[in-house]
Design a protein around this motif. Structure first.
Motif, PDB file in Angstrom:
ATOM      1  N   GLU A 281      38.117  54.126  59.957  1.00 52.92           N
ATOM      2  CA  GLU A 281      37.809  53.873  58.553  1.00 52.92           C
ATOM      3  C   GLU A 281      36.304  53.725  58.347  1.00 52.92           C
ATOM      4  OE1 GLU A 281      38.952  50.094  56.981  1.00 52.92           O
ATOM      5  OE2 GLU A 281      38.782  49.104  58.926  1.00 52.92           O
ATOM      6  N   GLU A 282      35.879  54.015  57.130  1.00 49.22           N
ATOM      7  CA  GLU A 282      34.478  53.868  56.749  1.00 49.22           C
ATOM      8  C   GLU A 282      34.120  52.387  56.676  1.00 49.22           C
ATOM      9  OE1 GLU A 282      31.438  55.196  53.110  1.00 49.22           O
ATOM     10  OE2 GLU A 282      33.610  55.313  52.854  1.00 49.22           O
ATOM     11  N   VAL A 283      32.892  52.079  57.054  1.00 51.13           N
ATOM     12  CA  VAL A 283      32.358  50.732  56.892  1.00 51.13           C
ATOM     13  C   VAL A 283      31.336  50.774  55.762  1.00 51.13           C
ATOM     14  CG1 VAL A 283      31.033  48.875  57.967  1.00 51.13           C
ATOM     15  CG2 VAL A 283      32.778  50.081  59.288  1.00 51.13           C
TER      16      VAL A 283
ATOM     17  N   CYS B 242      28.925  55.432  60.648  1.00 55.48           N
ATOM     18  CA  CYS B 242      29.090  54.086  60.090  1.00 55.48           C
ATOM     19  C   CYS B 242      30.574  53.885  59.809  1.00 55.48           C
ATOM     20  CB  CYS B 242      28.262  53.934  58.814  1.00 55.48           C
ATOM     21  SG  CYS B 242      28.243  52.232  58.196  1.00 55.48           S
ATOM     22  N   GLU B 243      31.321  53.620  60.859  1.00 59.89           N
ATOM     23  CA  GLU B 243      32.764  53.514  60.758  1.00 59.89           C
ATOM     24  C   GLU B 243      33.286  52.561  61.814  1.00 59.89           C
ATOM     25  OE1 GLU B 243      34.137  57.487  61.438  1.00 59.89           O
ATOM     26  OE2 GLU B 243      33.841  57.385  63.600  1.00 59.89           O
ATOM     27  N   ARG B 244      34.522  52.147  61.610  1.00 57.09           N
ATOM     28  CA  ARG B 244      35.211  51.308  62.582  1.00 57.09           C
ATOM     29  C   ARG B 244      36.404  52.082  63.113  1.00 57.09           C
ATOM     30  NH1 ARG B 244      38.450  45.617  61.691  1.00 57.09           N
ATOM     31  NH2 ARG B 244      39.288  46.757  59.911  1.00 57.09           N
TER      32      ARG B 244
ATOM     33  N   ARG C 120      38.980  46.303  50.927  1.00 56.42           N
ATOM     34  CA  ARG C 120      39.238  46.640  49.528  1.00 56.42           C
ATOM     35  C   ARG C 120      40.717  46.901  49.283  1.00 56.42           C
ATOM     36  NH1 ARG C 120      35.294  51.561  48.368  1.00 56.42           N
ATOM     37  NH2 ARG C 120      36.223  51.333  46.296  1.00 56.42           N
ATOM     38  N   GLN C 121      41.519  46.888  50.339  1.00 55.22           N
ATOM     39  CA  GLN C 121      42.934  47.216  50.211  1.00 55.22           C
ATOM     40  C   GLN C 121      43.840  45.998  50.276  1.00 55.22           C
ATOM     41  OE1 GLN C 121      44.139  50.334  52.935  1.00 55.22           O
ATOM     42  NE2 GLN C 121      42.039  51.031  53.138  1.00 55.22           N
ATOM     43  N   VAL C 122      43.314  44.868  50.708  1.00 58.48           N
ATOM     44  CA  VAL C 122      44.182  43.719  50.978  1.00 58.48           C
ATOM     45  C   VAL C 122      43.970  42.576  49.984  1.00 58.48           C
ATOM     46  CG1 VAL C 122      44.416  44.236  53.412  1.00 58.48           C
ATOM     47  CG2 VAL C 122      42.514  42.816  52.656  1.00 58.48           C
ATOM     48  N   GLY C 123      43.346  42.871  48.861  1.00 59.50           N
ATOM     49  CA  GLY C 123      43.234  41.864  47.822  1.00 59.50           C
ATOM     50  C   GLY C 123      41.994  41.008  47.894  1.00 59.50           C
TER      51      GLY C 123
ATOM     52  N   PRO D 121      34.498  46.473  56.502  1.00 59.28           N
ATOM     53  CA  PRO D 121      35.343  47.669  56.594  1.00 59.28           C
ATOM     54  C   PRO D 121      36.033  47.965  55.270  1.00 59.28           C
ATOM     55  CG  PRO D 121      36.419  45.822  57.651  1.00 59.28           C
ATOM     56  CD  PRO D 121      35.039  45.357  57.302  1.00 59.28           C
ATOM     57  N   ALA D 122      36.309  49.234  55.044  1.00 55.47           N
ATOM     58  CA  ALA D 122      36.920  49.651  53.784  1.00 55.47           C
ATOM     59  C   ALA D 122      38.278  49.010  53.564  1.00 55.47           C
ATOM     60  CB  ALA D 122      37.036  51.175  53.746  1.00 55.47           C
TER      61      ALA D 122
END
Length: 310
Positions: free
Chosen positions: A160-162, A262-264, A242-245, A238-239
């Protein structure tokens, strides 16, 4: 030579300190010293170099320790196998992760699907994860940075993008992307060394011949967003955050970082020769059979930006 001597030796070798080892083992220090001395006498070779009250594992001790760890690990696996054969449940699965927020949704889904499994979760940095795997305290590690070794099997679960997170009102809040030189003088909120956020931050800056300015560092990567929101600095997030609230609970502005890699990368690692319980085998199948990020909530459609930002 007996098992007690071997376990005592392993603990002393880990700490290279008699008092700390004795405290860990809940034994008196003189008794521990005598036990180690008897083991050395049995082997006919000192395993530690002693300078006053300081001890250091020597070359003979390092050789012996490798064999002791394998032998004790095999015995521990045997005990676990017997317990699992006796029990009516699926057995235990122990997982270590750098941050609890990453693995919690997957573990929750696994527990719902396998309620008889005994699930254990440990928070560890990379060196501690490697140690836990070697001593077989855990079955799996969910790592956000490379874990390597001939004893390991690994599978990549997600990439995933950081992003760069900044507080509302920050000078960069209206930007779509920034470069490392543009944030060279900004204070960063990050983790201490050993965690993936710090490793990535230092790698990105080093590629530009720079070093980051650290304003806050801690042991819980998931707390970084709270500190950024409070205005204590900016940081790499990590992006998936933005998905977990957390974007609603802890408001920040997201900015893309124009930097290569720039990723994890989330990787599941385990000892290739370890005994795995039925629960552990089921867990591995569970997390590798579907996209890992599907265990999280869907990505929100909107993108946060500062009021009036582009």
């Amino acid at each position: 030579m007996d098992l007690l001597q071997l376990r005592y030796f392993r603990t002393v070798a880990r700490y290279e300190h008699m008092s700390r080892a004795a405290e860990e083992l809940h034994v008196a220090q003189p008794s521990l010293s005598r036990t180690v001395a008897r083991l050395e006498a049995d082997l006919g070779m000192p395993l530690f170099d002693r300078e006053g009250r300081r001890i250091r594992l020597n070359q003979y001790g390092a050789i012996f320790l490798r064999h002791v760890e394998r032998a004790l690990s095999e015995l521990d696996d045997g005990r676990r196998a017997v317990r699992e054969a006796r029990d009516t449940g699926l057995g235990r699965v122990a997982v270590a992760s750098e941050t609890l927020l990453t693995i919690t949704p997957a573990l929750g889904s696994f527990r719902a699907a396998h309620p008889r499994a005994d699930v254990r979760l440990h928070q560890s940095d990379a060196p501690e994860m490697d140690r836990r795997l070697r001593t077989r305290e855990v079955d799996f590690c969910l790592a956000s940075q490379p874990l390597s070794g001939a004893h390991l099997e690994t599978v990549e679960l997600a990439r995933e993008e950081v992003l760069l997170a900044v507080p509302y009102g920050h000078r960069l809040a209206g930007r779509r992307s920034v470069t490392i030189p543009e944030v060279a003088d900004e204070p960063f909120v990050t983790t201490r060394r050993g965690y993936w956020q710090r490793a990535l931050l230092e790698r990105l800056f080093a590629a530009e011949g720079l070093a980051p300015l650290i304003s806050c560092e801690g042991d819980e990567p998931g707390a970084s967003q709270d500190m950024i929101s409070a205005g204590l600095g900016i940081g790499l997030i990590p992006a998936v955050s933005r998905q977990v609230g957390t974007h609603e609970r802890v408001p920040v502005v997201w900015v893309a970082l124009d930097a290569p890699d720039c990723e994890r990368r989330l990787t599941l690692a385990w000892n290739k020769d370890s005994h795995l319980s039925e629960a552990a085998v089921a867990f591995r199948e569970f997390v590798t059979s579907t996209p890992f990020m599907s265990h999280h909530l869907p990505l929100p459609r909107r993108t946060e930006s500062a009021p009036g930002g582009a």
